[in-house]
Design a protein around this motif. Structure first.
Motif, PDB file in Angstrom:
ATOM      1  N   THR A 119       0.753  -1.273  -0.027  1.00  0.00           N
ATOM      2  CA  THR A 119       0.013   0.216   0.237  1.00  0.00           C
ATOM      3  C   THR A 119       0.749   1.417   0.019  1.00  0.00           C
ATOM      4  N   SER A 124      -0.337  -4.241   3.810  1.00  0.00           N
ATOM      5  CA  SER A 124      -1.462  -4.293   3.566  1.00  0.00           C
ATOM      6  C   SER A 124      -2.217  -3.240   4.156  1.00  0.00           C
ATOM      7  N   ALA A 178      -5.099  -4.339   1.346  1.00  0.00           N
ATOM      8  CA  ALA A 178      -4.674  -5.447   0.826  1.00  0.00           C
ATOM      9  C   ALA A 178      -3.469  -5.341  -0.195  1.00  0.00           C
ATOM     10  N   VAL A 179      -2.625  -6.470  -0.269  1.00  0.00           N
ATOM     11  CA  VAL A 179      -1.613  -6.401  -1.487  1.00  0.00           C
ATOM     12  C   VAL A 179      -2.167  -6.661  -2.480  1.00  0.00           C
ATOM     13  N   ASN A 229      -6.846  -7.591  -6.104  1.00  0.00           N
ATOM     14  CA  ASN A 229      -6.860  -6.407  -5.037  1.00  0.00           C
ATOM     15  C   ASN A 229      -6.617  -5.304  -5.700  1.00  0.00           C
ATOM     16  N   ASN A 253      -5.055  -1.975  -4.266  1.00  0.00           N
ATOM     17  CA  ASN A 253      -5.009  -2.326  -2.988  1.00  0.00           C
ATOM     18  C   ASN A 253      -6.302  -2.319  -2.163  1.00  0.00           C
TER      19      ASN A 253
END
Length: 610
Positions: free
Chosen positions: A516, A539, A556-557, A588, A591
């Motif tokens: 992120t 994340s 999230a990654v 994702n 992110n």
């Protein structure tokens, strides 16, 4: 005896005439687009040598020196053809020779088409896998000059579209590089050229270049930790000395200061009389935009501030040319008052030991490559941005200090003769810490929002200032170091076959896990309850972002997978066709957990060159 003296005199005259009339100007600087270095690298690996200098661009004199290490008599088949290709490129002479000067002009007409499936999520040139650096203008006219024996000049004028389009690059299923052909409009005409224009001087073992050109330092395929080929140009001055065993390079490159494109950076105060007759103090700002660090001050504003990248790089060839070792130290130097302390312009100094943290962010890089057997080269890079010396506090759950930041890149590449072509392949891995390339600019301990985060960071990032008719002055930021920046984990597999000067076919598979953090993430101290100690890929956990007010929603990654093929074919001496097809899938996306995006991208082109 008299005959002997006559023969000696004739021999001396011949030698003198050769030195006087046979002197060759070898100061041409070859573009990073040229295949000549790639061909030399293949020849070195094939003959069991460590890589030639990885610090580009290169002068003709330096490339010619590289050729001398190749044992031409041992080459056969496609490798001999590759050697002849290199000799042919380096042997091209000016088209016109005058008294004391050589001249060449060039004309390129290139038609590129771009087709893709997702016109919502994949907009902007940065979302196109066929790198925007490779996107060609529709027309280009170039001029080369070789004054005397030691000078070279290059400039070009082009007709094309700006990096940023009114309708957004990729906002339609189909587009071209042809100006004023929909979706391109009149306001999209590019008036920022020339992108490559400089003068150079040099000799057999040195070169000086001043002007606009690209830089690339390292053997990486996906990028390099110290200097990647990410910018359309650097406004730079570069000097290099080289031999068969050692090379030294010193460069300065200048960028716009962030105060002109980051939002609401205060420039001072003003005073006015309110309705009660009292004098009030009000802040005055440089850039008053509120779009993040994108649109900024234009021609109506006097530009202030110095933002300079400065670096020196030392390369050694060792152990019978089997090992290459490179040491690089770089700083980003800033002064919003336009002050340049000339004491720092010392090419032999250890930049870190100036101890000017509020003016400069220093990074140290180490690179190694080794060719254990003919046809295989192994290479590695490491970058150190911030670390704790023995006796200094290390960030932990109970200790607060600067984040420890490193970057690593390693890979292997191989070449093998295949019929009338050269087969090649590479496997590469890269890792960057979340705060790599980021630093505070003035506030060394911004432990919370109340203590005040900086208006911008002193980051290892530069911006290209772009004039657009549609939206004014735009500032397109890129990492100077690794292409994908901080907080990234990358694996790349590449392979193909190539007949230099004729055709090429290759395939590539790319995977990246990106956290992120990005180039606009706020820098802060970590540990001791101030901020989390992040690990790649993150994340969450950043304390702010200059470009994204909704940064906290990143949870999230992001996982990106790209598979593609590309190729080119030289139809005639002047006509070439090329293309690339990519499939991209992202889990994702941006992110955000569960968000997905995918695209199929096709780039086709035809170029005519004289």
């Amino acid at each position: 005896m008299r005959i002997t003296r006559v023969l000696v005199c004739c021999l001396v005259m011949c030698l003198l005439s050769t030195s006087i009339f046979g002197a060759v100007n070898q100061q041409k600087i070859y573009s990073l687009d040229s295949d000549v270095y790639d061909a030399l690298q293949a020849l070195y690996i094939h003959q069991g040598l460590s890589l030639p200098s990885t610090t580009g661009p290169y002068s003709q004199a330096e490339l010619s020196l590289m050729v001398e290490k190749i044992k031409a008599s041992a080459l056969q088949g496609s490798m001999k053809q590759t050697y002849e290709y290199v000799q042919g490129v380096l042997g091209i002479e000016p088209k016109t020779q005058g008294k004391g000067i050589g001249l060449s002009w060039g004309f390129d007409a290139t038609l590129e088409t771009y087709t893709h499936s997702d016109t919502t999520d994949f907009t902007g040139r940065e979302s196109w896998n066929y790198d925007s650096i490779l996107h060609k203008p529709f027309l280009t006219v170039s001029l080369e000059t070789w004054p005397a024996e030691s000078f070279y000049g290059y400039s070009e004028l082009s007709v094309g579209n700006t990096f940023t389009l009114k309708n957004g690059f990729g906002a339609t299923t189909f587009a071209t590089n042809v100006p004023m052909v929909p979706p391109s409009l009149m306001p999209d005409l590019d008036f920022n050229m020339p992108y490559r224009a400089f003068v150079a001087a040099g000799g057999d073992h040195w070169s000086l270049q001043v002007g606009r050109d690209r830089l690339s330092w390292g053997a990486g395929h996906t990028g390099n930790l110290m200097v990647s080929d990410s910018f359309k140009y650097h406004n730079m001055a570069r000097v290099t000395t080289f031999s068969d065993k050692f090379k030294y390079t010193f460069v300065t490159s200048f960028f716009p200061h962030p105060l002109h494109f980051y939002d609401n950076v205060q420039s001072g105060v003003s005073y006015y009389k309110n309705s009660s007759g009292d004098i009030e103090e009000v802040p005055v700002y440089y850039n008053t935009q509120n779009d993040g660090p994108t649109e900024g001050d234009g021609q109506a504003t006097a530009l202030n501030g110095i933002y300079m990248f400065m670096s020196h790089r030392l390369e050694w060839r060792m152990l019978q040319d089997k090992v290459g070792l490179t040491l690089t130290e770089s700083i980003m130097y800033q002064s919003k008052e336009n002050y340049l302390d000339i004491r720092i312009l010392n090419p032999a100094m250890i930049f870190h030991d100036y101890y000017i943290r509020s003016n400069a962010n220093s990074i140290l890089g180490l690179e190694l490559d080794y060719t254990p057997v003919s046809g295989l080269n192994i290479y590695a890079q490491a970058a150190v941005d911030e670390f704790s010396l023995p006796g200094e506090p290390v960030p932990s759950d109970t200790v607060t200090n600067f984040p420890v930041t490193f970057g690593y890149l390693a890979g292997m590449k191989g070449v093998v003769p295949v019929a009338d072509a050269v087969g090649y392949g590479s496997l590469e891995f890269a890792y960057t810490d979340p705060y790599l390339y980021l630093r505070y600019s003035e506030t060394s301990s911004p432990d919370d929002s109340s203590s005040g985060y900086d208006d911008y960071g002193l980051n290892y990032v530069g911006a290209i200032r772009e004039f657009t008719n549609e939206s004014g002055m735009r500032y397109n930021s890129e990492f100077i170091g690794y292409t994908y920046g901080n907080d990234a984990l990358v694996v790349n597999l590449n392979g193909g076959v190539k007949s230099y000067g004729k055709w090429n076919l290759s395939g590539n598979v790319f995977y990246m896990a990106h956290g992120t953090f990005d180039m606009f993430t706020y820098w802060t101290r970590v540990g001791g309850g101030v901020a989390d100690i992040p690990t790649t890929p993150t994340s969450g956990g950043s304390v702010g972002n200059y470009a994204d007010s909704s940064y906290a929603s990143r949870n999230a990654v992001e996982h990106t997978l790209v598979a593609g093929v590309n190729g080119s074919y030289q139809i005639t001496d002047t006509l070439k066709t090329f293309g690339q097809l990519d499939y991209i899938t992202i889990q994702n996306y941006q992110n955000i957990a569960g968000q997905k995006a995918s695209d199929i991208q096709l780039t086709l082109g035809l170029s005519y060159t004289i």
